[in-house]
Design a protein around this motif. Structure first.
Motif, PDB file in Angstrom:
ATOM      1  N   SER A 111      46.697  22.424  14.385  1.00  0.00           N
ATOM      2  CA  SER A 111      45.609  22.552  13.760  1.00  0.00           C
ATOM      3  C   SER A 111      44.548  21.253  14.111  1.00  0.00           C
ATOM      4  CB  SER A 111      45.544  22.629  12.260  1.00  0.00           C
ATOM      5  OG  SER A 111      45.984  23.764  11.641  1.00  0.00           O
ATOM      6  N   TRP A 112      44.699  20.979  15.425  1.00  0.00           N
ATOM      7  CA  TRP A 112      43.770  19.577  15.565  1.00  0.00           C
ATOM      8  C   TRP A 112      42.258  19.790  15.537  1.00  0.00           C
ATOM      9  CZ3 TRP A 112      40.958  20.284  20.133  1.00  0.00           C
ATOM     10  CH2 TRP A 112      41.416  21.296  20.960  1.00  0.00           C
ATOM     11  N   LYS A 113      41.926  21.163  15.907  1.00  0.00           N
ATOM     12  CA  LYS A 113      40.449  21.506  16.214  1.00  0.00           C
ATOM     13  C   LYS A 113      39.829  21.072  14.694  1.00  0.00           C
ATOM     14  CE  LYS A 113      40.805  24.914  19.798  1.00  0.00           C
ATOM     15  NZ  LYS A 113      40.779  26.075  20.106  1.00  0.00           N
ATOM     16  N   GLU A 114      40.551  21.119  13.701  1.00  0.00           N
ATOM     17  CA  GLU A 114      40.003  20.872  12.084  1.00  0.00           C
ATOM     18  C   GLU A 114      39.259  19.559  12.311  1.00  0.00           C
ATOM     19  OE1 GLU A 114      39.677  23.159   9.833  1.00  0.00           O
ATOM     20  OE2 GLU A 114      40.667  24.368  11.275  1.00  0.00           O
ATOM     21  N   LEU A 115      39.778  18.569  13.039  1.00  0.00           N
ATOM     22  CA  LEU A 115      39.373  17.062  12.935  1.00  0.00           C
ATOM     23  C   LEU A 115      37.827  17.061  13.595  1.00  0.00           C
ATOM     24  CD1 LEU A 115      42.380  15.078  14.341  1.00  0.00           C
ATOM     25  CD2 LEU A 115      41.589  15.297  11.908  1.00  0.00           C
ATOM     26  N   LYS A 116      37.900  17.979  14.451  1.00  0.00           N
ATOM     27  CA  LYS A 116      36.078  17.992  15.115  1.00  0.00           C
ATOM     28  C   LYS A 116      35.209  18.824  14.000  1.00  0.00           C
ATOM     29  CE  LYS A 116      33.289  17.644  18.724  1.00  0.00           C
ATOM     30  NZ  LYS A 116      32.965  16.379  19.122  1.00  0.00           N
ATOM     31  N   LYS A 117      35.759  19.767  13.664  1.00  0.00           N
ATOM     32  CA  LYS A 117      34.959  20.289  12.555  1.00  0.00           C
ATOM     33  C   LYS A 117      34.784  19.532  11.109  1.00  0.00           C
ATOM     34  CE  LYS A 117      37.382  24.486  13.326  1.00  0.00           C
ATOM     35  NZ  LYS A 117      37.629  25.716  12.602  1.00  0.00           N
ATOM     36  N   GLY A 118      35.800  18.887  10.734  1.00  0.00           N
ATOM     37  CA  GLY A 118      35.727  18.072   9.447  1.00  0.00           C
ATOM     38  C   GLY A 118      35.129  16.863   9.520  1.00  0.00           C
ATOM     39  N   MET A 119      35.263  16.216  10.764  1.00  0.00           N
ATOM     40  CA  MET A 119      34.686  14.637  10.756  1.00  0.00           C
ATOM     41  C   MET A 119      34.225  14.245  12.079  1.00  0.00           C
ATOM     42  SD  MET A 119      37.869  12.292  10.110  1.00  0.00           S
ATOM     43  CE  MET A 119      39.363  12.332  11.182  1.00  0.00           C
TER      44      MET A 119
END
Length: 138
Positions: A55-63
């Protein structure tokens, strides 16, 4: 335990428990931990190719943090993490049931690792070096 995280320049270590082992939970925890840092201090994170990072793409979306991955079978690309693993094993032998450790125990180990002076940092501690770097990034 979550995969150990180490800031490459200052060797500052972050250890925490991830009892769930789901990627989404791990990414949410990373976002919670690192969002308070200045953007320049959390531009990117490099992972190995473990399942917990899908779920690494969540980092870009989240912060706004980019995620990079080491090449398969290339441990030299994550030398700082391998070194941290070796240091953490002083306090967590391989047969230690990490899931049974309290958050307080994990915090104590992390604090000890970050309070140990390092030759590569001019005999400063990782905590001192990280604090100085955050001030510099301002």
């Amino acid at each position: 335990m979550s995969p150990p995280l180490v800031e490459r320049k200052t060797r500052y270590a972050v250890l925490f428990r991830n009892n769930d082992r789901s990627s989404k939970m791990l990414m949410n925890r990373l976002i919670t931990l690192f969002s308070p840092l200045p953007v320049t201090a959390r531009r990117s994170i490099t992972f190995d190719r473990g399942f917990e990072f899908v779920s690494w793409k969540e980092l870009k979306k989240g912060m706004g943090t980019e995620a990079w991955f080491c090449d398969p079978s290339a441990p030299w690309q994550k030398g700082s993490v391998e070194n941290l693993n070796k240091r953490a094993r002083r306090y967590l032998p391989r047969d230690t049931p990490v899931a049974a450790l309290s958050d307080r125990s994990m915090t104590a180990i992390c604090e000890r690792l970050n309070a140990t002076p390092r030759k590569c940092l001019g005999y400063r501690t990782p905590a001192e070096a990280f604090r100085d770097e955050l001030r510099r990034l301002g």
